[in-house]
Design an enzyme around this catalytic site. Structure first.
Site, mmCIF file in Angstrom:
data_model
loop_
_atom_site.group_PDB
_atom_site.id
_atom_site.type_symbol
_atom_site.label_atom_id
_atom_site.label_comp_id
_atom_site.label_asym_id
_atom_site.label_seq_id
_atom_site.Cartn_x
_atom_site.Cartn_y
_atom_site.Cartn_z
ATOM 1 N N LEU A 168 0.833 -1.200 0.000
ATOM 2 C CA LEU A 168 0.000 0.000 0.000
ATOM 3 C C LEU A 168 0.867 1.250 0.000
ATOM 4 C CD1 LEU A 168 -2.572 -1.018 2.770
ATOM 5 C CD2 LEU A 168 -2.635 -1.534 0.325
ATOM 6 N N CYS A 204 7.811 3.224 6.120
ATOM 7 C CA CYS A 204 8.290 2.017 5.432
ATOM 8 C C CYS A 204 9.737 2.104 4.950
ATOM 9 C CB CYS A 204 7.375 1.694 4.258
ATOM 10 S SG CYS A 204 5.690 1.269 4.736
ATOM 11 N N GLY A 232 14.361 15.533 -4.609
ATOM 12 C CA GLY A 232 13.774 16.268 -3.490
ATOM 13 C C GLY A 232 14.693 16.294 -2.293
#
Length: 442
Positions: free
Chosen positions: A156, A266, A259
């Site tokens: 997910l 995670c 970035g």
């Protein structure tokens, strides 16, 4: 089917709600009575688009229930999901105490065959430890109920977890038991109708697949950040480079945005945990160590740019911060780059005025009433009388702001953009000093 989920955190709550949505009878168990009562009253402990409606509707329908009773949970389901946290231990390895505690609980109360599903992200060999724990407790009880322990890792993404769970791109089942495989195929049949998504493999391969997936994505991010730092020194524009390599279908555009480093629950802990697993078998995971080192360094890049611009004198300066969560569409602040940057600013004597669409309460919980942190209600309020604007999370609300208003509020028209939201030449034409990642600063 009757299903029990132990641990109503991010993974457990989403998985339980989605299984209930397709018609299964789901019992969610957690040791926190306050969390259980809030869920029963429709208060969701995390922000995730679509989750609140899903939980409320399925709770009201009776397909989703919440309890603190472990005995009720074990009695309820033939399939028992373990979805508790596996936080990093002191040495960086995954701490399995909560997983093994649930295994002990299941073994203490079971009175029939159970499929015990490791849904938490766990190191290779965890299924063996869970199986040993259950066998030990059953032996102590003087009973011999059959059971299977399988690995069924989640994939997910925070911010799109509900849709990822409803429409999975793959369903991995790690087992050598025909009985357990049949039960899991029945459980996931509603998600497997359009085309075959189920991949059955041995338990250890399933456990490693989860770590390998997260570490691959973390590697892409760290690689791109390294290229961004290189591009700056060579006079190249990393955004052009990103488009150039992303158009190659072998590479693709996902996870190649430069970035200020990855965060969340995670990637940081999974990279660290796999390194520790490698160390335990005397294998030097040089690439993973480099990924971790680059990410650690990348979280300091924007602060270094701020320091350089202000000639090292940040004492008493006010910085507007847009974005606190580690990524958009979540309130998760775990390992967020914003935390590293704000803490560096505070250490240098600066003041932070911050806004985030969802992570304000979580920031307040972490830092309390810190004198040098001012949490404000809008992105506009964060700008008031600030010396510069720092953009740390790429929320949609930050992508097309009123630049004239920004300029009117800042003491000096300077923006430090850790997510490369704007075009440098446009910012220059609007009169801004624009400092971004991996591009020529205007």
């Amino acid at each position: 089917m009757k299903v029990t989920v132990f641990g109503i955190g991010y993974v457990g709550l989403v998985q339980g709600a989605v299984l209930a949505e397709v018609g299964h009878d789901v019992c969610c168990v957690d040791v926190d009575p306050t969390k259980i009562e809030k869920l029963k009253n429709g208060v969701i402990p995390i922000y995730e688009p679509g989750l609140e409606t899903l939980v409320k509707e399925n709770f009201e329908s009776g397909r989703l229930r919440f309890t603190t009773s472990a005995e009720e949970g074990v009695s309820h389901g033939e399939i028992q999901f373990i979805a508790v946290g596996t936080p990093p231990d002191e040495d960086g390895s995954a701490d399995l105490k909560y997983v093994l505690a649930v295994a002990e609980t299941i073994a203490t109360h079971m009175d029939a065959y159970k499929v015990v599903v490791d849904k938490s992200t766990v190191p290779v060999g965890t299924a063996d430890k869970v199986s040993q724990k259950i066998t030990q407790v059953l032996k102590e009880r003087n009973v011999a109920y059959p059971f299977d322990v399988i690995s069924n890792p989640e994939f997910l993404k925070e911010g799109s977890a509900v849709s990822d769970c409803m429409r999975p791109d793959r369903i991995i089942i790690g087992t050598d038991s025909d009985r357990a495989e049949e039960a899991m195929r029945e459980l996931y049949a509603p998600f497997n109708r359009n085309h075959e998504k189920i991949l059955v493999m041995d338990v250890r391969s399933a456990e490693l697949t989860k770590y390998a997936a997260n570490c691959m994505l973390a590697t892409k991010i760290s690689f791109m950040n390294e290229m961004a730092n290189l591009a700056e020194k060579l006079g190249a524009d990393i955004e052009h480079v990103r488009q150039g390599i992303g158009s190659d279908p072998r590479i693709g555009y996902h996870f190649i945005y430069p970035g200020i480093g990855y965060g969340g629950s995670c990637f940081p802990k999974d990279v660290q945990a796999l390194i520790k697993t490698a160390d335990s078998i005397k294998f030097d995971a040089t690439l993973l160590k480099a990924v971790e080192a680059r990410n650690y360094a990348q979280k300091n890049v924007l602060f270094e740019k701020v320091q350089h611009y202000f000639s090292g004198d940040l004492k008493g300066k006010i910085f507007a911060v847009w974005g606190l969560s580690f990524k958009p569409n979540t309130d998760d602040m775990r390992e967020a780059p914003s935390r590293v940057l704000m803490e560096s600013l505070w250490e240098a004597g600066a003041i932070v005025q911050a806004y985030d669409p969802e992570a304000m309460e979580e920031t307040q919980r972490i830092y309390g009433s810190k004198e040098s942190l001012n949490l404000v209600g809008t992105k506009e309020a964060a700008l008031r009388n600030a010396d510069a604007l720092l953009i740390l999370t790429e929320w949609q609300a930050f992508k097309a702001p009123d630049f004239e208003f920004i300029k009117s509020q800042l003491k000096t028209p300077v923006i430090f953009d850790g997510r490369n939201l704007y075009e440098p030449y446009r910012m220059s034409s609007k009169g801004f000093t624009y400092v971004s990642i991996g591009r020529a600063d205007s």
